[in-house]
Design a protein around this motif. Sequence first.
Motif, PDB file in Angstrom:
ATOM      1  N   SER A  58     -55.684  30.423  41.771  1.00 22.69           N
ATOM      2  CA  SER A  58     -56.287  29.634  42.822  1.00 22.69           C
ATOM      3  C   SER A  58     -57.424  29.048  42.557  1.00 22.69           C
ATOM      4  O   SER A  58     -58.165  29.499  41.735  1.00 22.69           O
ATOM      5  CB  SER A  58     -56.553  30.394  44.346  1.00 22.69           C
ATOM      6  OG  SER A  58     -55.215  30.881  44.577  1.00 22.69           O
ATOM      7  N   PRO A  59     -57.863  27.715  43.012  1.00 23.28           N
ATOM      8  CA  PRO A  59     -59.087  27.213  42.414  1.00 23.28           C
ATOM      9  C   PRO A  59     -60.332  28.366  42.957  1.00 23.28           C
ATOM     10  O   PRO A  59     -60.172  28.941  44.038  1.00 23.28           O
ATOM     11  CB  PRO A  59     -59.324  25.963  43.322  1.00 23.28           C
ATOM     12  CG  PRO A  59     -57.824  25.464  43.635  1.00 23.28           C
ATOM     13  CD  PRO A  59     -57.142  26.969  43.735  1.00 23.28           C
ATOM     14  N   ASP A  94     -67.082  24.084  39.053  1.00 19.43           N
ATOM     15  CA  ASP A  94     -66.232  23.175  38.324  1.00 19.43           C
ATOM     16  C   ASP A  94     -65.996  23.602  37.101  1.00 19.43           C
ATOM     17  O   ASP A  94     -64.777  23.274  36.699  1.00 19.43           O
ATOM     18  CB  ASP A  94     -67.051  21.860  38.514  1.00 19.43           C
ATOM     19  CG  ASP A  94     -67.508  21.195  39.741  1.00 19.43           C
ATOM     20  OD1 ASP A  94     -66.844  21.508  40.650  1.00 19.43           O
ATOM     21  OD2 ASP A  94     -68.285  20.140  39.692  1.00 19.43           O
ATOM     22  N   ASN A 102     -62.949  26.101  37.338  1.00 18.86           N
ATOM     23  CA  ASN A 102     -61.722  25.368  37.701  1.00 18.86           C
ATOM     24  C   ASN A 102     -61.277  24.371  36.514  1.00 18.86           C
ATOM     25  O   ASN A 102     -59.971  24.453  36.191  1.00 18.86           O
ATOM     26  CB  ASN A 102     -61.990  24.604  39.057  1.00 18.86           C
ATOM     27  CG  ASN A 102     -62.166  25.469  40.236  1.00 18.86           C
ATOM     28  OD1 ASN A 102     -61.440  26.597  40.331  1.00 18.86           O
ATOM     29  ND2 ASN A 102     -62.874  25.163  41.205  1.00 18.86           N
ATOM     30  N   LEU A 103     -62.181  23.704  35.678  1.00 22.92           N
ATOM     31  CA  LEU A 103     -61.680  22.916  34.838  1.00 22.92           C
ATOM     32  C   LEU A 103     -61.035  24.051  33.717  1.00 22.92           C
ATOM     33  O   LEU A 103     -60.000  23.438  33.084  1.00 22.92           O
ATOM     34  CB  LEU A 103     -62.745  22.231  34.152  1.00 22.92           C
ATOM     35  CG  LEU A 103     -62.516  21.505  33.135  1.00 22.92           C
ATOM     36  CD1 LEU A 103     -61.723  20.161  33.726  1.00 22.92           C
ATOM     37  CD2 LEU A 103     -63.993  20.462  32.610  1.00 22.92           C
ATOM     38  N   SER A 104     -61.827  24.960  33.804  1.00 21.88           N
ATOM     39  CA  SER A 104     -60.990  25.853  32.401  1.00 21.88           C
ATOM     40  C   SER A 104     -59.795  26.489  32.804  1.00 21.88           C
ATOM     41  O   SER A 104     -59.022  26.502  31.806  1.00 21.88           O
ATOM     42  CB  SER A 104     -62.030  27.181  32.260  1.00 21.88           C
ATOM     43  OG  SER A 104     -61.597  28.042  31.387  1.00 21.88           O
ATOM     44  N   PHE A 105     -59.625  26.690  34.019  1.00 23.25           N
ATOM     45  CA  PHE A 105     -58.170  27.108  34.547  1.00 23.25           C
ATOM     46  C   PHE A 105     -57.101  25.877  34.517  1.00 23.25           C
ATOM     47  O   PHE A 105     -56.026  25.982  34.049  1.00 23.25           O
ATOM     48  CB  PHE A 105     -58.159  27.452  36.136  1.00 23.25           C
ATOM     49  CG  PHE A 105     -58.903  28.825  36.200  1.00 23.25           C
ATOM     50  CD1 PHE A 105     -59.265  29.557  35.349  1.00 23.25           C
ATOM     51  CD2 PHE A 105     -59.323  29.201  37.461  1.00 23.25           C
ATOM     52  CE1 PHE A 105     -59.964  30.940  35.363  1.00 23.25           C
ATOM     53  CE2 PHE A 105     -60.012  30.206  37.609  1.00 23.25           C
ATOM     54  CZ  PHE A 105     -60.452  31.235  36.656  1.00 23.25           C
ATOM     55  N   THR A 106     -57.622  24.783  34.646  1.00 28.32           N
ATOM     56  CA  THR A 106     -56.596  23.493  34.602  1.00 28.32           C
ATOM     57  C   THR A 106     -56.311  23.297  33.301  1.00 28.32           C
ATOM     58  O   THR A 106     -55.055  22.761  33.017  1.00 28.32           O
ATOM     59  CB  THR A 106     -56.915  22.424  35.538  1.00 28.32           C
ATOM     60  OG1 THR A 106     -58.298  22.133  35.027  1.00 28.32           O
ATOM     61  CG2 THR A 106     -57.147  22.659  37.124  1.00 28.32           C
ATOM     62  N   THR A 107     -57.361  23.334  32.336  1.00 31.39           N
ATOM     63  CA  THR A 107     -57.145  22.702  30.943  1.00 31.39           C
ATOM     64  C   THR A 107     -56.649  23.990  29.977  1.00 31.39           C
ATOM     65  O   THR A 107     -56.115  23.771  29.075  1.00 31.39           O
ATOM     66  CB  THR A 107     -58.339  22.181  30.285  1.00 31.39           C
ATOM     67  OG1 THR A 107     -59.287  23.235  30.460  1.00 31.39           O
ATOM     68  CG2 THR A 107     -58.775  21.026  31.174  1.00 31.39           C
TER      69      THR A 107
END
Length: 144
Positions: free
Chosen positions: A51-52, A94, A97-102
Amino acid sequence: GSTTTDKNLIADKFNDYFVNVGPTLAKSIPYKSGKPDDYISIISKSSLFLSPVDETELNNVLNSFNVNKACGYDDISLKVVRAIFCHIRQPVIDLCNLSFTTGIFPDRLKIAKVIPIYKSDNKKLVSNYRPMSLLPLFSKILEN
């Protein structure tokens, strides 16, 4: 086979020893053929969802840390981060969350300050020490 008081030489010897512990140990492990999925079949049947990160979760993570723990190589303490948290909250959220999505963990957060910790026996042998890695606070935040 020799003793020295040269701090640079001592640091180099510890570094050489700690850098080679993993590869030396890996050589002693028997090779197994097969695909990685063969070893994680239970996990591969389920899914993983992250989750974010939100402000509440970040607050909980920061509050779970011990204020008296040593700093990483960057010397940024938990006390400082808590003091300025309201100003850096959104960029940290941020970043997580960016680390999780990328799927990318920033390289600078992988740098550790390594401290030799004495185990037992002869204190003059580097093999009687274990490495303790002090990671940057933001690395610990992202990990948690």
